[in-house]
Design a protein around this motif. Structure first.
Motif, PDB file in Angstrom:
ATOM      1  N   ARG A  93       0.821  -1.210   0.000  1.00 52.78           N
ATOM      2  CA  ARG A  93       0.000   0.000   0.000  1.00 52.78           C
ATOM      3  C   ARG A  93       0.858   1.265   0.000  1.00 52.78           C
ATOM      4  NH1 ARG A  93      -3.461  -0.262   5.444  1.00 52.78           N
ATOM      5  NH2 ARG A  93      -4.067  -2.203   4.470  1.00 52.78           N
ATOM      6  N   TYR A  94       0.204   2.360  -0.402  1.00 54.83           N
ATOM      7  CA  TYR A  94       0.839   3.683  -0.379  1.00 54.83           C
ATOM      8  C   TYR A  94      -0.096   4.601   0.393  1.00 54.83           C
ATOM      9  CZ  TYR A  94       3.902   1.679  -3.867  1.00 54.83           C
ATOM     10  OH  TYR A  94       4.815   0.875  -4.494  1.00 54.83           O
ATOM     11  N   THR A  95       0.349   4.980   1.588  1.00 58.87           N
ATOM     12  CA  THR A  95      -0.527   5.689   2.514  1.00 58.87           C
ATOM     13  C   THR A  95      -0.114   7.148   2.662  1.00 58.87           C
ATOM     14  OG1 THR A  95      -0.926   3.655   3.769  1.00 58.87           O
ATOM     15  CG2 THR A  95      -1.414   5.744   4.882  1.00 58.87           C
ATOM     16  N   ALA A  96      -1.080   8.052   2.572  1.00 59.50           N
ATOM     17  CA  ALA A  96      -0.854   9.475   2.837  1.00 59.50           C
ATOM     18  C   ALA A  96      -1.268   9.771   4.265  1.00 59.50           C
ATOM     19  CB  ALA A  96      -1.664  10.332   1.871  1.00 59.50           C
ATOM     20  N   CYS A  97      -0.340  10.300   5.044  1.00 55.54           N
ATOM     21  CA  CYS A  97      -0.646  10.767   6.403  1.00 55.54           C
ATOM     22  C   CYS A  97      -0.798  12.284   6.325  1.00 55.54           C
ATOM     23  CB  CYS A  97       0.474  10.381   7.357  1.00 55.54           C
ATOM     24  SG  CYS A  97       0.254  11.014   9.037  1.00 55.54           S
ATOM     25  N   VAL A  98      -2.005  12.790   6.564  1.00 54.92           N
ATOM     26  CA  VAL A  98      -2.287  14.205   6.336  1.00 54.92           C
ATOM     27  C   VAL A  98      -2.606  14.933   7.635  1.00 54.92           C
ATOM     28  CG1 VAL A  98      -3.073  13.789   3.975  1.00 54.92           C
ATOM     29  CG2 VAL A  98      -4.742  13.806   5.835  1.00 54.92           C
ATOM     30  N   SER A  99      -2.395  16.247   7.609  1.00 50.17           N
ATOM     31  CA  SER A  99      -2.677  17.114   8.752  1.00 50.17           C
ATOM     32  C   SER A  99      -4.053  17.748   8.611  1.00 50.17           C
ATOM     33  CB  SER A  99      -1.603  18.203   8.850  1.00 50.17           C
ATOM     34  OG  SER A  99      -0.333  17.639   9.093  1.00 50.17           O
TER      35      SER A  99
ATOM     36  N   GLU B 246      -7.783  22.789   1.468  1.00 48.45           N
ATOM     37  CA  GLU B 246      -6.356  22.645   1.754  1.00 48.45           C
ATOM     38  C   GLU B 246      -6.026  21.199   2.126  1.00 48.45           C
ATOM     39  OE1 GLU B 246      -5.094  27.008   3.479  1.00 48.45           O
ATOM     40  OE2 GLU B 246      -6.322  25.747   4.766  1.00 48.45           O
ATOM     41  N   ILE B 247      -6.918  20.543   2.872  1.00 42.35           N
ATOM     42  CA  ILE B 247      -6.728  19.122   3.181  1.00 42.35           C
ATOM     43  C   ILE B 247      -6.777  18.309   1.889  1.00 42.35           C
ATOM     44  CG2 ILE B 247      -7.704  17.130   4.385  1.00 42.35           C
ATOM     45  CD1 ILE B 247      -8.812  19.146   6.486  1.00 42.35           C
ATOM     46  N   TYR B 248      -7.703  18.670   1.011  1.00 40.58           N
ATOM     47  CA  TYR B 248      -7.809  18.028  -0.302  1.00 40.58           C
ATOM     48  C   TYR B 248      -6.503  18.209  -1.074  1.00 40.58           C
ATOM     49  CZ  TYR B 248     -10.098  16.776  -4.765  1.00 40.58           C
ATOM     50  OH  TYR B 248     -10.475  16.173  -5.945  1.00 40.58           O
ATOM     51  N   ASP B 249      -5.931  19.402  -1.012  1.00 38.49           N
ATOM     52  CA  ASP B 249      -4.658  19.668  -1.688  1.00 38.49           C
ATOM     53  C   ASP B 249      -3.549  18.760  -1.170  1.00 38.49           C
ATOM     54  OD1 ASP B 249      -5.548  21.665  -3.387  1.00 38.49           O
ATOM     55  OD2 ASP B 249      -4.991  23.303  -2.047  1.00 38.49           O
ATOM     56  N   GLU B 250      -3.519  18.549   0.150  1.00 39.94           N
ATOM     57  CA  GLU B 250      -2.505  17.642   0.714  1.00 39.94           C
ATOM     58  C   GLU B 250      -2.564  16.278   0.032  1.00 39.94           C
ATOM     59  OE1 GLU B 250      -1.605  17.544   5.103  1.00 39.94           O
ATOM     60  OE2 GLU B 250      -3.582  18.498   5.163  1.00 39.94           O
ATOM     61  N   VAL B 251      -3.776  15.749  -0.074  1.00 38.28           N
ATOM     62  CA  VAL B 251      -3.955  14.420  -0.666  1.00 38.28           C
ATOM     63  C   VAL B 251      -3.558  14.432  -2.139  1.00 38.28           C
ATOM     64  CG1 VAL B 251      -5.625  12.596  -1.172  1.00 38.28           C
ATOM     65  CG2 VAL B 251      -5.755  13.831   0.993  1.00 38.28           C
ATOM     66  N   VAL B 252      -3.979  15.465  -2.859  1.00 41.76           N
ATOM     67  CA  VAL B 252      -3.635  15.586  -4.279  1.00 41.76           C
ATOM     68  C   VAL B 252      -2.117  15.630  -4.460  1.00 41.76           C
ATOM     69  CG1 VAL B 252      -3.675  17.168  -6.253  1.00 41.76           C
ATOM     70  CG2 VAL B 252      -5.794  16.646  -5.029  1.00 41.76           C
ATOM     71  N   LEU B 253      -1.440  16.458  -3.674  1.00 38.71           N
ATOM     72  CA  LEU B 253       0.009  16.609  -3.808  1.00 38.71           C
ATOM     73  C   LEU B 253       0.752  15.331  -3.424  1.00 38.71           C
ATOM     74  CD1 LEU B 253       0.296  20.238  -2.379  1.00 38.71           C
ATOM     75  CD2 LEU B 253       0.690  19.554  -4.761  1.00 38.71           C
ATOM     76  N   LEU B 254       0.283  14.650  -2.385  1.00 39.84           N
ATOM     77  CA  LEU B 254       0.922  13.389  -1.994  1.00 39.84           C
ATOM     78  C   LEU B 254       0.647  12.295  -3.024  1.00 39.84           C
ATOM     79  CD1 LEU B 254       0.278  13.469   1.854  1.00 39.84           C
ATOM     80  CD2 LEU B 254       2.471  13.741   0.701  1.00 39.84           C
ATOM     81  N   ASN B 255      -0.531  12.328  -3.640  1.00 44.60           N
ATOM     82  CA  ASN B 255      -0.831  11.360  -4.703  1.00 44.60           C
ATOM     83  C   ASN B 255       0.060  11.601  -5.925  1.00 44.60           C
ATOM     84  OD1 ASN B 255      -2.498   9.172  -5.844  1.00 44.60           O
ATOM     85  ND2 ASN B 255      -3.195  10.761  -7.251  1.00 44.60           N
TER      86      ASN B 255
END
Length: 355
Positions: free
Chosen positions: A110-116, A143-152
């Motif tokens: 798996r590839y997991t994003a840990c977000v703030s 901004e939380i959505y952006d975190e996920v997009v950028l990590l993806n």
């Protein structure tokens, strides 16, 4: 003209805070066709544009009108660090210069994003680096959505894969930013968003009983993790001040309510601290809590020392001994080894440090 008046900037609304219907109304006032709103909506959420300039199938004139009427305050990557174990930590910067961090954790499966969810944190947990940072503000849902997009995007660039999981285990307490976290998850799971299954998302809380119950009442579809870290109120009060107003009985009741309403998976998170919560007696008290909560799993977590805290990691032998107590009681427990320690990206280490 008075200089003060001249310096006043027109306050414009963040375009990502508009509904599709509100966008349609805006384009109607311009005399534009309705489908333009759908195009912009797709750029914002499906194609993951970060500026009006990205919206290349709109005329320059129309993009200019959008820029005149709305803001587009996207999160951007300020710095990136790469761990020897493949973990990647990103420091994000907001439009007004605040910092927060997110982590990409790759494994074989798996590839997991840990977000703030917040910039800083107000809970002051004694073992967590973020707890020593003043909370500046909540992150907005976009901004939380952006975190996920950028990590993806990072996952695709470095590993050639898409994110498989998201955990809200970064900076801040998600349930003290309730509306934005739920709205972000709604956009992440929406078909016209990132279309990720809510079953692949886990929200972790230090224990806000009232809001755990609210999650149940709202019939959310994602998983929940409780950061327990101590097996009784005396010890939990010592390391997690939130326990003074959200004691273990209140949390156990709230978790049972959440499960009754949703049937969603619950995990108990428990960091081991040397000679504090790692004795056989501590294990027996943890087992009692486990028996009272419909938890699928107890995650036993290796402690990652930080500059400000007095705690130490137990020896491997002591950790295995603790796991043995749980195994004997048939507790479904997993020992989670830390990832990204060499770049301060492991559990409890996020603190916006300079590289």
């Amino acid at each position: 003209m008075n200089a003060a008046v001249a310096g006043i900037k027109k306050t414009v609304k963040n375009i990502r805070h508009l509904s599709l219907e509100e966008l349609e109304t805006f384009f109607a006032t311009l005399g534009e066709k309705k489908f333009r709103a759908k195009q912009v909506w797709e750029w914002i959420w499906t194609k993951q544009a970060h500026s009006f300039a990205d919206m290349t199938n709109l005329s320059k004139e129309l993009r200019q009108k959008l820029g005149d009427n709305f803001s587009f305050p996207a999160l951007t990557v300020d710095a990136t660090q790469y761990s020897a174990d493949g973990t990647i930590k990103s420091r994000f910067i907001t439009h007004e210069g605040h910092l927060c961090e997110g982590v990409l954790i790759p494994t074989d499966t798996r590839y997991t994003a840990c977000v703030s969810s917040q910039i800083g944190c107000s809970l002051s947990c004694k073992f967590c680096a973020t707890g020593y940072i003043e909370r500046k503000r909540n992150l907005d849902f976009d901004e939380i959505y952006d975190e996920v997009v950028l990590l993806n995007q990072q996952t695709e660039r470095v590993y050639g894969k898409k994110l498989s999981n998201i955990v809200f285990m970064g900076m801040g307490e998600p349930l003290l930013n309730y509306k934005n976290v739920l709205k972000a998850i709604e956009r992440i799971t929406a078909e016209d968003g990132l279309a990720m299954s809510p079953r692949r998302i886990t929200v972790s809380t230090a224990g806000v009983a009232k809001m755990i119950r609210q999650l149940g009442d709202d019939k959310v579809r994602f998983k929940l993790a409780l950061s327990l870290h101590a097996p009784n109120d005396v010890k939990r009060n010592e390391i997690m001040p939130i326990n003074e107003t959200n004691n273990l009985k209140a949390l156990i009741d709230a978790l049972n309510h959440f499960y009754k309403q949703t049937k969603n998976e619950i995990t108990l998170e428990y960091i081991l601290f040397n000679n504090f919560n790692d004795s056989e007696k501590d294990a027996q008290e943890l087992i009692k809590i486990y028996r009272q909560v419909p938890a699928d799993l107890v995650n036993i977590i290796e402690y990652n020392p930080i500059d400000f805290a007095k705690f130490e990691k137990p020896s491997d032998e002591r950790m295995e001994q603790f796991m043995g107590y749980l195994a004997k009681a048939k507790v479904n427990a997993h020992l989670r080894r830390s990832r990204g320690k060499d770049i301060d990206a492991a559990c409890g280490q996020l603190a916006n440090k300079d590289n």
